[in-house]
Design an enzyme around this catalytic site. Structure first.
Site, PDB file in Angstrom:
ATOM      1  N   PHE A   1       0.817  -1.098  -0.079  1.00  0.00           N
ATOM      2  CA  PHE A   1       0.046   0.110   0.128  1.00  0.00           C
ATOM      3  C   PHE A   1       0.716   1.301   0.048  1.00  0.00           C
ATOM      4  CE2 PHE A   1      -2.712  -3.229   2.043  1.00  0.00           C
ATOM      5  CZ  PHE A   1      -4.128  -2.912   1.647  1.00  0.00           C
ATOM      6  N   ASP A   2       0.317   2.255  -0.621  1.00  0.00           N
ATOM      7  CA  ASP A   2       0.736   3.671  -0.524  1.00  0.00           C
ATOM      8  C   ASP A   2       0.320   3.824   1.057  1.00  0.00           C
ATOM      9  OD1 ASP A   2       1.768   6.361  -0.793  1.00  0.00           O
ATOM     10  OD2 ASP A   2      -0.335   6.768  -1.180  1.00  0.00           O
ATOM     11  N   ARG A   3       0.770   5.013   1.717  1.00  0.00           N
ATOM     12  CA  ARG A   3       0.184   5.507   2.765  1.00  0.00           C
ATOM     13  C   ARG A   3      -0.822   6.681   2.728  1.00  0.00           C
ATOM     14  NH1 ARG A   3       4.313   8.684   6.782  1.00  0.00           N
ATOM     15  NH2 ARG A   3       3.561  10.120   5.055  1.00  0.00           N
TER      16      ARG A   3
END
Length: 228
Positions: free
Chosen positions: A11-13
């Site tokens: 995931f991106d944050r």
């Protein structure tokens, strides 16, 4: 030809599993008004102007020590905007550090828990400062993340291929065994070019074809589909 089996979700944050809560800016401004007798509107303006001025100046940081120096300077500059003495900077930055402004997106913890229950590794790859572990702890997700990669530490940022390859290696998987989730189309496209399965998420519901709810990630991995 079927897609390779997934072993990890990366995931991106920001705006993917966590977001910056504008309400915290108002809370911080109210605290400054009480603590330093600064008008709330002026404090809010100073906070926004300071972040806008420094938001793209941290890309070359490589260590926590360098980040600490960055935030020390940031605090001194912010006190200047507020008309305060630089001696106020440590107290100000301790009360409202970077991670305090972040909140988990809806259903983040339940989604990561379910991914782990399905036997998948969970990673985070973010164009951010070295303190990524601290920010994930602040939003209550650190214990569900196997690998957290801040691109500042790596020295290469998304959408550069090196950032994705570093994260996959840290997770111990091949790129084709990764589902990558990010809110930016260019980052998703770069992941696909490396052979990752990738999907864009848009929690505002404005991008056609993107996921609009983090729970929809569960439909992309082995296991039961999520309930609507």
């Amino acid at each position: 030809m079927s897609e390779p089996s997934l072993r990890a979700v990366l995931f991106d944050r920001d705006d993917t599993i966590a977001y910056t809560d504008p309400g915290v800016y108002r809370e911080a401004a109210a605290w400054m008004a009480r603590t330093y007798s600064v008008p709330i509107d002026a404090a809010l303006q100073a906070l926004r102007e300071q972040w806008a001025a420094r938001a793209l100046t941290w890309w070359d940081l490589r260590s926590q020590a360098q980040e600490d120096a960055f935030w020390a300077d940031y605090g001194t500059e912010l006190t200047g905007r507020l008309g305060l003495s630089p001696e106020a900077a440590p107290q100000l930055m301790a009360a409202y550090p970077y991670e305090v402004y972040m909140k988990p997106v809806p259903h983040a913890r339940e989604v990561l828990l379910e991914l782990r229950a399905r036997g998948l590794k969970v990673g985070v790859l973010s164009n951010t400062l070295p303190s990524i572990d601290r920010t994930l702890k602040a939003v209550g997700l650190d214990d569900l993340v196997d690998v957290a990669v801040a691109t500042c530490v790596v020295g290469v940022h998304k959408p550069d291929a090196g950032a994705y390859l570093h994260a996959a290696e840290a997770l111990g998987v091949e790129p084709a065994e990764v589902l990558f989730v990010d809110d930016k189309a260019e980052n998703v496209e770069a992941a696909r070019a490396l052979g990752m399965q990738a999907v864009q998420i848009d929690l505002r519901g404005e991008v056609a074809g993107a996921l609009h709810d983090l729970r929809a990630v569960l439909d992309r991995v082995p296991g039961p589909a999520h309930a609507p």
